[in-house]
Design an enzyme around this catalytic site. Structure first.
Site, PDB file in Angstrom:
ATOM      1  N   ASP A 178       0.800  -1.223   0.000  1.00 31.32           N
ATOM      2  CA  ASP A 178       0.000   0.000   0.000  1.00 31.32           C
ATOM      3  C   ASP A 178       0.837   1.280   0.000  1.00 31.32           C
ATOM      4  OD1 ASP A 178      -2.036  -1.722   0.048  1.00 31.32           O
ATOM      5  OD2 ASP A 178      -2.824  -1.167   2.023  1.00 31.32           O
TER       6      ASP A 178
ATOM      7  N   GLU B  86       3.643   1.874  -1.272  1.00 35.64           N
ATOM      8  CA  GLU B  86       4.200   2.152  -2.585  1.00 35.64           C
ATOM      9  C   GLU B  86       3.113   2.755  -3.472  1.00 35.64           C
ATOM     10  OE1 GLU B  86       7.073   2.370  -3.537  1.00 35.64           O
ATOM     11  OE2 GLU B  86       6.835   2.479  -5.718  1.00 35.64           O
TER      12      GLU B  86
ATOM     13  N   ASP C  63       0.515   4.411  -2.448  1.00 31.80           N
ATOM     14  CA  ASP C  63       0.281   5.774  -1.956  1.00 31.80           C
ATOM     15  C   ASP C  63       1.324   6.738  -2.502  1.00 31.80           C
ATOM     16  OD1 ASP C  63      -1.814   4.749  -0.577  1.00 31.80           O
ATOM     17  OD2 ASP C  63      -0.804   4.696   1.370  1.00 31.80           O
TER      18      ASP C  63
ATOM     19  N   GLU D 218     -24.587 -17.638 -10.473  1.00 31.86           N
ATOM     20  CA  GLU D 218     -23.902 -16.489  -9.870  1.00 31.86           C
ATOM     21  C   GLU D 218     -24.454 -16.216  -8.482  1.00 31.86           C
ATOM     22  OE1 GLU D 218     -24.697 -13.176 -12.448  1.00 31.86           O
ATOM     23  OE2 GLU D 218     -23.900 -14.191 -14.220  1.00 31.86           O
TER      24      GLU D 218
ATOM     25  N   LYS E 144     -26.243 -14.003  -5.797  1.00 36.92           N
ATOM     26  CA  LYS E 144     -27.143 -12.857  -5.914  1.00 36.92           C
ATOM     27  C   LYS E 144     -26.784 -11.885  -4.800  1.00 36.92           C
ATOM     28  CE  LYS E 144     -31.917 -11.497  -6.615  1.00 36.92           C
ATOM     29  NZ  LYS E 144     -31.954 -10.332  -5.737  1.00 36.92           N
TER      30      LYS E 144
ATOM     31  N   ASP F 268     -26.600  -8.769  -2.382  1.00 32.51           N
ATOM     32  CA  ASP F 268     -27.639  -7.971  -1.753  1.00 32.51           C
ATOM     33  C   ASP F 268     -27.129  -6.549  -1.635  1.00 32.51           C
ATOM     34  OD1 ASP F 268     -30.059  -7.544  -0.716  1.00 32.51           O
ATOM     35  OD2 ASP F 268     -29.676  -8.500   1.218  1.00 32.51           O
TER      36      ASP F 268
ATOM     37  N   GLU G 247     -23.850  -4.840  -9.251  1.00 32.03           N
ATOM     38  CA  GLU G 247     -24.411  -4.559  -7.939  1.00 32.03           C
ATOM     39  C   GLU G 247     -23.350  -3.859  -7.101  1.00 32.03           C
ATOM     40  OE1 GLU G 247     -27.529  -5.558  -7.766  1.00 32.03           O
ATOM     41  OE2 GLU G 247     -28.088  -5.839  -5.668  1.00 32.03           O
TER      42      GLU G 247
ATOM     43  N   TYR H 239     -19.659  -5.700  -8.023  1.00 32.41           N
ATOM     44  CA  TYR H 239     -19.474  -6.873  -8.866  1.00 32.41           C
ATOM     45  C   TYR H 239     -20.354  -6.675 -10.090  1.00 32.41           C
ATOM     46  CZ  TYR H 239     -16.771  -9.855  -5.722  1.00 32.41           C
ATOM     47  OH  TYR H 239     -15.778 -10.399  -4.950  1.00 32.41           O
TER      48      TYR H 239
ATOM     49  N   LYS I 198     -28.578 -18.221 -15.049  1.00 35.62           N
ATOM     50  CA  LYS I 198     -28.855 -17.586 -16.339  1.00 35.62           C
ATOM     51  C   LYS I 198     -28.489 -18.577 -17.434  1.00 35.62           C
ATOM     52  CE  LYS I 198     -27.584 -13.116 -14.410  1.00 35.62           C
ATOM     53  NZ  LYS I 198     -26.560 -12.076 -14.300  1.00 35.62           N
TER      54      LYS I 198
ATOM     55  N   LYS J  97     -33.781 -17.833  -4.184  1.00 30.42           N
ATOM     56  CA  LYS J  97     -33.527 -17.087  -2.946  1.00 30.42           C
ATOM     57  C   LYS J  97     -33.265 -18.015  -1.759  1.00 30.42           C
ATOM     58  CE  LYS J  97     -34.551 -12.988  -2.691  1.00 30.42           C
ATOM     59  NZ  LYS J  97     -35.482 -11.978  -3.160  1.00 30.42           N
TER      60      LYS J  97
ATOM     61  N   CYS K  21     -25.469 -12.774  40.777  1.00 31.67           N
ATOM     62  CA  CYS K  21     -25.559 -13.856  39.798  1.00 31.67           C
ATOM     63  C   CYS K  21     -26.919 -14.559  39.956  1.00 31.67           C
ATOM     64  CB  CYS K  21     -24.431 -14.854  40.010  1.00 31.67           C
ATOM     65  SG  CYS K  21     -24.612 -16.348  39.019  1.00 31.67           S
TER      66      CYS K  21
ATOM     67  N   CYS L  46     -26.018 -18.390  41.360  1.00 27.82           N
ATOM     68  CA  CYS L  46     -25.440 -18.678  42.674  1.00 27.82           C
ATOM     69  C   CYS L  46     -25.570 -17.523  43.652  1.00 27.82           C
ATOM     70  CB  CYS L  46     -23.976 -19.086  42.533  1.00 27.82           C
ATOM     71  SG  CYS L  46     -22.890 -17.716  42.089  1.00 27.82           S
TER      72      CYS L  46
ATOM     73  N   CYS M  27     -20.006 -13.036  36.985  1.00 24.81           N
ATOM     74  CA  CYS M  27     -20.325 -13.590  38.289  1.00 24.81           C
ATOM     75  C   CYS M  27     -19.002 -13.884  38.976  1.00 24.81           C
ATOM     76  CB  CYS M  27     -21.119 -14.883  38.091  1.00 24.81           C
ATOM     77  SG  CYS M  27     -21.007 -16.030  39.464  1.00 24.81           S
TER      78      CYS M  27
ATOM     79  N   CYS N 259     -20.090 -21.508  41.676  1.00 30.49           N
ATOM     80  CA  CYS N 259     -21.321 -21.234  40.934  1.00 30.49           C
ATOM     81  C   CYS N 259     -21.648 -22.457  40.080  1.00 30.49           C
ATOM     82  CB  CYS N 259     -21.137 -20.010  40.043  1.00 30.49           C
ATOM     83  SG  CYS N 259     -22.569 -19.682  38.994  1.00 30.49           S
TER      84      CYS N 259
HETATM   85  S1  IVH Z   1     -29.224 -10.144 -13.353  1.00 30.85           S
HETATM   86  C1  IVH Z   1     -32.225  -9.438 -16.488  1.00 30.85           C
HETATM   87  N1  IVH Z   1     -27.427 -11.040 -11.674  1.00 30.85           N
HETATM   88  O1  IVH Z   1     -31.112  -8.718  -8.242  1.00 30.85           O
HETATM   89  C2  IVH Z   1     -31.286  -9.724 -15.416  1.00 30.85           C
HETATM   90  N2  IVH Z   1     -29.038  -9.508 -10.853  1.00 30.85           N
HETATM   91  O2  IVH Z   1     -33.926  -9.336  -8.431  1.00 30.85           O
HETATM   92  C3  IVH Z   1     -31.289  -8.701 -14.355  1.00 30.85           C
HETATM   93  N3  IVH Z   1     -28.768  -8.929  -8.488  1.00 30.85           N
HETATM   94  O3  IVH Z   1     -32.020  -5.828 -10.004  1.00 30.85           O
HETATM   95  C4  IVH Z   1     -30.398  -8.866 -13.212  1.00 30.85           C
HETATM   96  N4  IVH Z   1     -26.978 -10.154  -8.141  1.00 30.85           N
HETATM   97  O4  IVH Z   1     -30.022  -5.734  -8.392  1.00 30.85           O
HETATM   98  C5  IVH Z   1     -28.499 -10.252 -11.835  1.00 30.85           C
HETATM   99  N5  IVH Z   1     -25.742 -11.895 -10.325  1.00 30.85           N
HETATM  100  C6  IVH Z   1     -26.811 -11.105 -10.479  1.00 30.85           C
HETATM  101  C7  IVH Z   1     -27.344 -10.336  -9.421  1.00 30.85           C
HETATM  102  C8  IVH Z   1     -28.469  -9.551  -9.647  1.00 30.85           C
HETATM  103  C9  IVH Z   1     -27.838  -9.299  -7.605  1.00 30.85           C
HETATM  104  C10 IVH Z   1     -29.902  -8.015  -8.200  1.00 30.85           C
HETATM  105  C11 IVH Z   1     -30.031  -6.879  -9.162  1.00 30.85           C
HETATM  106  C12 IVH Z   1     -31.393  -7.043  -9.802  1.00 30.85           C
HETATM  107  C13 IVH Z   1     -32.105  -7.864  -8.777  1.00 30.85           C
HETATM  108  C14 IVH Z   1     -33.218  -8.657  -9.397  1.00 30.85           C
END
Ligand code: IVH
Length: 667
Positions: free
Chosen positions: A31, A33, A35, A111, A113, A115, A171, A221, A288, A312, A406, A409, A424, A430
């Site tokens: 780091d 370097e 910086d 992939e 998903k 959050d 995301e 990502y 997908k 999910k 406590c 005891c 305690c 105890c």
């Molecule tokens: S694909 C047509 N890939 O989930 C395809 N979405 O419930 C559209 N999300 O709005 C999205 N990880 O915010 C895709 N690997 C992933 C994802 C992802 C998170 C979110 C994204 C999307 C929502 C849909």
């Protein structure tokens, strides 16, 4: 070299380091370097402002705060995904896909998903020109100035064949560690904290002042594209992602190509098992259809594609009512407030208790009996009370007060300066502490007495059959057979297990004693340093501190433990009862054959557990780490190894299979 050239060179170097750091996860330089390079570039640009370009790495935080975000119309709408909540729903999805395509089987990209928050990034001529939120899918908010501050979003793409127009979708999220650090910072500054990383990411990205966004630990990502001009996409989604990565965009390395519904479900279970170990929240996985030709043939329904689905995980948060706050007494006397809850289904199981950590946490969250609370249960982690729904507080709900005595005891409760935990002071008088000490002694990583479960220990202590761990070795089959839920057979089995436990190792024995702050690793360290018990028992605090892993606090605990007549007596009785271990030859740290070598273990081993492999490697001086980096010397790969294996391959690290590991341990 002329200034313009030097500036260009610096930018190129910095961008290259960013790529290695954020996208490949393999930093090339320390780091400091990095910086230094940034500092030099900043200084040169200050002296020559006419040479500043918007895509310079110094220009992430440029603009002034805005009054409100403008809007951006998405040239290609940002769709959403259909959800599946069960294996059956995924099977039905796969059947529909196969039927429509007239095929027996299909390949999917699977992939995580994430959050976080969906964003669209538009690159023109390889330069980031705009960033937008998803909004309603057709128009979003213009957050260009904010996305520019996210370090893993490149301001400029790299490599060959970059299309004139490329809209990337992904995301933006906050790591869990970043979230914890941010909340700690907010708390210290007296500002409001965030409920979870998702809210924190959303709040950070929607700041009107980009300087605030820049301070927040955000990352991205990428998982898809929107409008593209001047690029013929590869045949597959997975190959497209690879190309994005090559252009400098960050793509998750948890993404896999899988076949059919079995492949999808296997991926789902694997991610579910590992999700708690990730440093970011995922709420499921996405499948997908991998071939674009098949995606095109499938098309869309209303606002979601027919070629993808989100599978999910069960919700990890739920609302319920707090019925009472009980105090639990731990092995070291620590008093932990526990929430008794109206039963609620969360994270795939029914939860009736949750931890409240300590008194300060209760006050910080202002949790009161009668409150409606948010419960979180993530994987194997103990469920916790996250927050309170203040609007639903019943009238008269009183603030929590920690007991002065406590609850088990009746001994005084003390709380040392600077400590969050109240304790305690009853020690082994105890009954609660006694029970916990015995449970710990019998546990798998300690003396490993199979069949001596919590309920049984409770009974043994309550009936006065066992007062300390040494008493376990004088139990008789008749005494055991008289207990609840104990037959002749299980009594005999337990006696045999107790007998078996007599043959142990010094490290296990030390760990089993339950000395404060002496965990498995420290016990191992002590065992290999001293080799035998008398040497350890007589060691001064100073000598103890020369053991790797042992600092002044731990040394003081160990020293105090062995000074107590009661503890020495129990140890003597245990040895008289036949508990024994082989003394070890004392190696000085530098003599050990694997000294200085770092190992990482991944996958399932057949001839030993991973804990065992770890302990044996450590005994030979090796360090066993949790993740693979350039500093790793060997990766031990068992059956079905995880991403650590892929990373080892990518970094060219030596990989040992189980056989090679056994050979190494034996030689
Ligand atoms: S694909 C047509 N890939 O989930 C395809 N979405 O419930 C559209 N999300 O709005 C999205 N990880 O915010 C895709 N690997 C992933 C994802 C992802 C998170 C979110 C994204 C999307 C929502 C849909």
């Amino acid at each position: 070299m002329n200034i313009r050239k030097r500036i260009e060179k610096l930018r190129e170097e910095i961008n290259n380091h960013n790529y290695h750091y954020y996208v490949l996860d393999e930093p090339l330089i320390p780091d400091v370097e990095y910086d230094r390079l940034m500092r030099e570039l900043r200084e040169l640009e200050e002296q020559h402002p006419e040479l500043i370009t918007p895509d310079s790495p110094t220009q992430r935080v440029g603009a002034e705060p805005v009054e409100a975000f403008g809007t951006v119309r998405h040239e290609a709408p940002m769709l959403s995904l259909d959800n599946a909540f069960s294996d059956e729903e995924v099977q039905a999805f796969h059947r529909r896909v196969c039927e429509r395509l007239g095929l027996e089987d299909v390949e999917y990209t699977a992939e995580p998903k994430l959050d976080g928050l969906a964003v669209s990034l538009r690159y023109e001529g390889g330069v980031l020109v705009s960033g937008a939120t998803r909004g309603d899918g057709y128009t979003g908010e213009n957050i260009t100035q904010n996305v520019r501050t996210v370090p893993s979003i490149p301001l400029k793409l790299r490599g060959k064949g970059i299309p004139p127009v490329l809209e990337v979708r992904g995301e933006v999220y906050m790591t869990r560690s970043g979230f914890e650090a941010l909340n700690a910072r907010q708390r210290k500054a007296g500002e409001k904290t965030f409920v979870n990383p998702r809210n924190a990411a959303a709040g950070s990205l929607r700041q009107l002042d980009p300087r605030v966004t820049a301070e927040r630990p955000l990352a991205i990502y990428c998982y898809g594209v929107g409008v593209v001009r001047g690029w013929t996409l590869p045949e597959r989604h997975s190959l497209m992602l690879e190309q994005l990565k090559a252009w400098g965009l960050r793509v998750s390395d948890e993404i896999r190509v899988v076949r059919g519904v079995e492949g999808c479900l296997r991926y789902y279970r694997d991610m579910q098992a590992r999700r708690d170990k990730l440093d970011y929240d995922i709420d499921g996985v996405v499948y997908k259809v991998d071939l674009f030709s098949q995606q095109d043939a499938l098309g869309f329904v209303s606002r979601a594609p027919r070629w993808a689905i989100a599978h999910k995980f069960p919700a990890q948060e739920a609302l319920t009512r707090l019925l009472a706050i009980d105090i639990q007494v731990g092995r070291t006397g620590a008093l932990t407030p526990v929430a008794r809850l109206e039963p609620v289904f969360v994270g795939g199981a029914t939860v009736t208790n949750a931890t409240l950590h300590n008194e300060d946490e209760i006050h910080r969250k202002d949790v009161r009996v009668g409150d409606t609370v948010v419960i979180r249960r993530a994987g194997d982690v103990i469920p916790e009370v996250v927050s309170v729904v203040r609007e639903r507080r019943p009238p008269g709900a009183a603030p929590f007060k920690m007991a002065g005595r406590c609850p088990v005891c009746g001994a005084d409760v003390i709380r040392n300066e600077g400590e969050a935990v109240a304790r305690c002071t009853g020690g082994l008088f105890c009954p609660a502490q006694r029970k916990e000490a015995i449970k710990h002694f019998a546990s798998r990583k300690a003396m490993d007495i199979e069949g001596l479960g919590d309920k049984l220990v409770d009974q043994l202590v309550e009936r006065g059959l066992v007062n300390n761990v040494a008493d376990l070795y004088s139990l008789t089959q008749e005494q055991l057979a008289g207990l609840e839920r104990m037959g002749e057979k299980s009594a005999a089995n337990l006696i045999a297990a107790i007998e078996n436990s007599k043959e142990t190792t010094l490290a296990r024995f030390l760990y089993a004693l339950g000395i404060r702050e002496v965990g498995e690793a420290t016990a191992l360290s002590l065992a290999s340093h001293f080799g035998n018990l008398p040497a350890l028992m007589e060691a001064s605090e100073e000598t103890l501190q020369s053991v790797p892993d042992v600092g002044p606090v731990v040394a003081a605990h160990i020293h105090a433990f062995f000074r107590q007549a009661h503890n020495r007596e129990v140890i003597e009785r245990l040895q008289q009862a036949g508990v024994h271990w082989p003394d070890l030859q004392v190696h000085r740290a530098t003599d050990l054959p694997l000294q200085g070598k770092t190992f990482v273990i991944t996958g399932r081993l057949d001839t030993m557990t991973r804990d065992e492999a770890k302990a044996r490697l450590q005994a030979l001086g090796a360090r066993v780490a949790g993740s693979v980096s350039r500093k790793t010397d060997y990766v031990v790969a068992g059956e079905e190894p995880g991403s650590k294996y892929d990373k080892a391959l990518a970094l060219g690290i030596d990989i040992l299979d189980e056989r090679a590991l056994s050979d190494l341990l034996q030689s």
